[in-house]
Design an enzyme around this catalytic site. Sequence first.
Site, PDB file in Angstrom:
ATOM      1  CB  CYS A 162      17.274   6.928 -10.422  1.00 48.81           C
ATOM      2  SG  CYS A 162      16.824   7.185 -12.139  1.00 48.81           S
ATOM      3  CG  HIS A 202      17.202   2.971 -14.558  1.00 50.36           C
ATOM      4  ND1 HIS A 202      16.895   4.099 -13.947  1.00 50.36           N
ATOM      5  CD2 HIS A 202      17.126   3.115 -15.914  1.00 50.36           C
ATOM      6  CE1 HIS A 202      16.114   5.052 -15.113  1.00 50.36           C
ATOM      7  NE2 HIS A 202      16.113   4.082 -16.151  1.00 50.36           N
TER       8      HIS A 202
END
Length: 451
Positions: free
Chosen positions: A81, A135
């Site tokens: 990710c 993130h």
Amino acid sequence: MFRRVPFAAVLAVVVAFSAVHSVRADVAADLPQKPNILFLVADDLGWNDVGYHNPEIRTPHIDRLMKEGVELDQHYVMPQCTPTRVALLTGRYPSRFGNHCTQASNDQAAPVGTPMLSSVLKKHGYETAIMGKWHLGSKPEWGPQHYGFDHSYGAFAGAVGVYDHRYRLNTPYAKTWHRNHEYLEEEGHRDDLIAREAVGWIEKKRDAPFFLYMPFFAVHTPIAEPEEWHEKNAHIERPDRRAYAAAITHLDHLIGELIAALDRGGQRENTLIVFTSDNGGLINYGGGAYPAPDPALRNFSSNEPLRGQKGQTYEGGMRVPAFVHWKGTLKPGKAAAPLHVVDWTPTLTKLVGAETKDVIDGDGRDIWPIVTGEETDPAPRTLYWVWGANRERVALRHGDWKIVRNGRDRDLELFHLATDPNEERDRAADEPETLGKLKALFAAEQAKDKL
């Protein structure tokens, strides 16, 4: 077979195509107005987890958008990710920023002031927003509004509880749900909430075009869907696969809600839509990592027939479902050339008329001629991957050849993807010259990294 050409010539091609193409201010001259950009990112969605690859999966909105748009058949991302998000928003391989960016991380990915897709578009008149998973720095002082986003909503950190909205509870980043960097508590399904916020933002009256970045939490674990989505997947016998398919169908429904909002506002024909997953699917999951409910799941995702999974540099970890859709502008079709998520920043900023000085000197290239079909047989290019703080898994592709090291102490494997797309036959022993050339290309890329 790898053509027997002098290595200097090969390297010259690599250098030419690894640099970002010139960004001209006149690119958007033929457009009646700058398009809205809706960038959709599914989380952990495998190659075999969309309806247009697998009729078992119910994704009617995704399938329709793909059919009406341009399928990107060899669209690569990073194996996890955070690295994919760095590559997408900066146009640079994450290893250029340091090893902390090569795997999932709560650290600040890049210094404030680093040019990103969001900040360049904002400079060129766009209203910008992110709804979902950031993130790239799991504290407010590292949040998206320091990188060109006017509006932000969702989580600073990675995956969160479906209804709890906290990150991993044994970390200092558990509290993460926010709006515009202000923490808040809400009730509801995480992806329902970000889609509702996005619909309201799309329907807001504005004079400027918008860039809406939608990094969904779905279909990352934890998986805990309402019964209605299970019922739509009752044809799937295995409970874990059915639970995952329910999350996919729910994600598809929410994408449909965003499209409906565009239609209601008469914005569909002036909105460029990009869809991708951030990495391949995770096959098995032990559960209990996030706020409950967080069940264990086995063989729930699928990257078949590709080899590998999330976190690996085989095709199944990095080649993902993707397409571009622009109603009335892009003709339906398929782009078969290898593309990479680092390409989107140079492509989209050039499309809207950004200048070279506005964009970071990166690793991507302008792929718009490939998307439109103007360029059908691009010259071979080099793509490069590093995963893990200790560079445990790496890969490099040049043309049809690819080297993979799936573990720090493993030997390099060599695959010819044109004839072996599922990486079943290691050609390293048969093609020592080709292996040597790709190793040299890998060393040249590694020399650009921040180690």
